[in-house]
Write a protein that holds these residues in place. Structure first.
Motif, PDB file in Angstrom:
ATOM      1  N   GLU A 119      46.128  56.036  48.788  1.00  0.00           N
ATOM      2  CA  GLU A 119      45.103  55.957  49.828  1.00  0.00           C
ATOM      3  C   GLU A 119      44.122  57.115  49.784  1.00  0.00           C
ATOM      4  O   GLU A 119      43.108  57.102  50.498  1.00  0.00           O
ATOM      5  CB  GLU A 119      45.753  55.878  51.213  1.00  0.00           C
ATOM      6  N   PRO A 170      42.287  49.907  40.896  1.00  0.00           N
ATOM      7  CA  PRO A 170      42.555  48.964  41.989  1.00  0.00           C
ATOM      8  C   PRO A 170      43.555  47.900  41.569  1.00  0.00           C
ATOM      9  O   PRO A 170      43.517  47.397  40.444  1.00  0.00           O
ATOM     10  CB  PRO A 170      41.170  48.352  42.278  1.00  0.00           C
ATOM     11  N   ASP A 171      44.456  47.560  42.486  1.00  0.00           N
ATOM     12  CA  ASP A 171      45.423  46.508  42.213  1.00  0.00           C
ATOM     13  C   ASP A 171      44.796  45.153  42.520  1.00  0.00           C
ATOM     14  O   ASP A 171      43.581  45.039  42.741  1.00  0.00           O
ATOM     15  CB  ASP A 171      46.709  46.737  43.003  1.00  0.00           C
ATOM     16  N   LYS A 172      45.624  44.102  42.535  1.00  0.00           N
ATOM     17  CA  LYS A 172      45.117  42.745  42.758  1.00  0.00           C
ATOM     18  C   LYS A 172      44.476  42.584  44.128  1.00  0.00           C
ATOM     19  O   LYS A 172      43.612  41.729  44.320  1.00  0.00           O
ATOM     20  CB  LYS A 172      46.251  41.730  42.589  1.00  0.00           C
ATOM     21  N   ARG A 173      44.891  43.396  45.071  1.00  0.00           N
ATOM     22  CA  ARG A 173      44.324  43.324  46.417  1.00  0.00           C
ATOM     23  C   ARG A 173      43.144  44.264  46.598  1.00  0.00           C
ATOM     24  O   ARG A 173      42.575  44.333  47.686  1.00  0.00           O
ATOM     25  CB  ARG A 173      45.403  43.644  47.452  1.00  0.00           C
ATOM     26  N   GLY A 174      42.794  44.992  45.524  1.00  0.00           N
ATOM     27  CA  GLY A 174      41.676  45.906  45.597  1.00  0.00           C
ATOM     28  C   GLY A 174      42.027  47.281  46.124  1.00  0.00           C
ATOM     29  O   GLY A 174      41.133  48.115  46.313  1.00  0.00           O
ATOM     30  N   LYS A 175      43.317  47.544  46.344  1.00  0.00           N
ATOM     31  CA  LYS A 175      43.737  48.842  46.858  1.00  0.00           C
ATOM     32  C   LYS A 175      44.063  49.781  45.693  1.00  0.00           C
ATOM     33  O   LYS A 175      44.583  49.337  44.665  1.00  0.00           O
ATOM     34  CB  LYS A 175      44.951  48.691  47.769  1.00  0.00           C
TER      35      LYS A 175
END
Length: 216
Positions: A119, A170-175
């Protein structure tokens, strides 16, 4: 000569006897014919059932033979594995012609004691404040990156320091996701020294997060 009543009765009885015998004979002949017809019908039905069973068994045997032939064909025509079993020769190293290829810009973030948290990165200009820019190529090794990190971070110049490397993307969720990829000792060789960015599946745009730790 007139026939007497008794003679007439006797003649009628003989006629009735002949008729009864004829009827019994016809009945026996008719019953026998019915039995013969029933036997013929039964035999014909049994032969038909045997023929059906024989055809079904023959069809199953043919299908089994065809399956076996197809299975043998598949085994014979099966493509070999791309690489044979056993020890494989090392793959050809990925080499960049650095005289003809422009270096890429790599954002490096160093943190003492651990990696940054996911984060802490937002990919919109709100990255951690300890970031630096270095220029390198995709065939750069972790040992080479260690030397570059030492130039921009004094903590990495200390003796008995362990540098752990991670890619941030970024992961698949964009995080933001932090994935550790290797480690290098500042004062001794390690098994990850010669791993390159290319081998570690680095992509342009990834951040490099470096945790500076005391070597065990």
């Amino acid at each position: 000569m007139e026939e007497t009543r008794g003679e007439k009765r006797e003649r009628d009885e003989r006629r009735d006897d002949r008729d009864n015998k004829r009827e019994r004979t016809d009945d026996r002949r008719g019953g026998k014919d019915r039995d013969d017809r029933r036997d013929r019908d039964q035999g014909r039905e049994e032969r038909r059932e045997r023929d059906i069973d024989r055809k079904e068994r023959g069809g199953e045997e043919k299908r089994d033979d065809r399956r076996g032939e197809r299975r043998d064909d598949r085994i014979e025509n099966r493509r070999p594995d791309r690489r044979p079993p056993g020890p494989h020769p090392p793959t050809k190293p990925y080499i960049v012609d650095r005289e003809k290829t422009c270096p890429l810009l790599l954002r490096v973030f160093c943190h003492k004691g651990s990696f940054h948290r996911g984060e802490d990165f937002s990919f919109n200009g709100k990255e951690p404040s300890d970031g630096s820019n270095i220029y390198t190529w995709r065939d750069a090794t972790l040992r080479e990156l260690t030397d570059l990190v030492k130039e921009v971070n004094p903590e990495a110049n200390r003796k008995n320091v362990l540098l752990k490397f991670a890619f941030v993307y970024p992961d698949k969720r964009g995080k933001p996701f932090v994935k550790e990829v290797g480690q290098v000792f500042s004062s001794k060789k390690g098994e990850d020294d010669l791993k390159t960015l290319h081998e570690l599946h680095f992509e342009v745009g990834d951040f490099l997060d470096v945790a500076i730790l005391n070597a065990p």
